[in-house]
Scaffold this active site. Sequence first.
Site, PDB file in Angstrom:
ATOM      1  N   ARG A  96      21.850  75.831 -11.338  1.00 45.81           N
ATOM      2  CA  ARG A  96      21.312  75.137 -12.658  1.00 45.81           C
ATOM      3  C   ARG A  96      20.109  73.895 -12.230  1.00 45.81           C
ATOM      4  O   ARG A  96      20.369  73.332 -11.114  1.00 45.81           O
ATOM      5  CB  ARG A  96      22.472  74.558 -13.263  1.00 45.81           C
ATOM      6  CG  ARG A  96      23.523  75.408 -13.619  1.00 45.81           C
ATOM      7  CD  ARG A  96      23.284  76.428 -14.540  1.00 45.81           C
ATOM      8  NE  ARG A  96      24.280  77.389 -14.912  1.00 45.81           N
ATOM      9  CZ  ARG A  96      24.001  78.703 -14.694  1.00 45.81           C
ATOM     10  NH1 ARG A  96      22.990  78.918 -14.617  1.00 45.81           N
ATOM     11  NH2 ARG A  96      25.088  79.349 -14.859  1.00 45.81           N
ATOM     12  N   GLY A  97      19.227  73.607 -13.228  1.00 45.80           N
ATOM     13  CA  GLY A  97      18.092  72.866 -12.786  1.00 45.80           C
ATOM     14  C   GLY A  97      17.135  72.995 -12.141  1.00 45.80           C
ATOM     15  O   GLY A  97      16.166  72.235 -11.873  1.00 45.80           O
ATOM     16  N   CYS A  98      16.930  74.353 -11.761  1.00 44.37           N
ATOM     17  CA  CYS A  98      15.626  75.086 -11.235  1.00 44.37           C
ATOM     18  C   CYS A  98      14.839  75.667 -12.682  1.00 44.37           C
ATOM     19  O   CYS A  98      15.393  76.246 -13.520  1.00 44.37           O
ATOM     20  CB  CYS A  98      16.136  76.079 -10.203  1.00 44.37           C
ATOM     21  SG  CYS A  98      16.858  75.273  -8.843  1.00 44.37           S
ATOM     22  N   MET A  99      13.516  75.411 -12.482  1.00 47.03           N
ATOM     23  CA  MET A  99      12.598  76.065 -13.416  1.00 47.03           C
ATOM     24  C   MET A  99      12.751  77.433 -13.179  1.00 47.03           C
ATOM     25  O   MET A  99      12.545  78.342 -14.101  1.00 47.03           O
ATOM     26  CB  MET A  99      11.168  75.541 -13.235  1.00 47.03           C
ATOM     27  CG  MET A  99      11.289  74.148 -13.380  1.00 47.03           C
ATOM     28  SD  MET A  99      11.280  73.709 -15.281  1.00 47.03           S
ATOM     29  CE  MET A  99       9.707  74.528 -15.726  1.00 47.03           C
ATOM     30  N   SER A 100      12.749  77.951 -11.901  1.00 50.02           N
ATOM     31  CA  SER A 100      12.651  79.566 -11.641  1.00 50.02           C
ATOM     32  C   SER A 100      14.074  79.831 -11.345  1.00 50.02           C
ATOM     33  O   SER A 100      14.938  78.895 -11.616  1.00 50.02           O
ATOM     34  CB  SER A 100      11.976  79.575 -10.223  1.00 50.02           C
ATOM     35  OG  SER A 100      10.760  79.255 -10.031  1.00 50.02           O
TER      36      SER A 100
END
Length: 141
Positions: free
Chosen positions: A51-55
């Site tokens: 969680r928290g990754c754009m990709s």
Amino acid sequence: MSDMPQMTLDDLAENFALFDDWEDRYRYIIDLGKKLPPMPEAEKTEASKVRGCMSQVWLVVLPDPGPPKRLTFHVDSDAHIVRGLAAVMMIIFSGRTPEEILAIDADGIFARLGLDSHISPNRRNGVASMIATIQAMARAA
């Protein structure tokens, strides 16, 4: 990281120093990502998503009961540069004991490599999310 020899943080720093500019370092990071072993589709679940990754990034832990107990991580991403940054994370964290993982100064390492000031804020957030996930897995081990 089956396609690449076991690399240390010092090896990584030395390799980074060989390049004159960041474009070459980015290519190197992408090449590191290409050498990560493929993650089976069955491991790419909502539970393994960072969680928290754009990709999209998936991360699973493969504990080695030891002794000493060591944690090996399996990681994948749908973005080339993020997959490369994930490979850097594997060099830093994978194959270590939970105690060693929790003692690592990831911010200091990223500063040493120059990555702290050469990746976008969104990617920095994603890297921070990967680090937090790895540390949570180490605490749970």
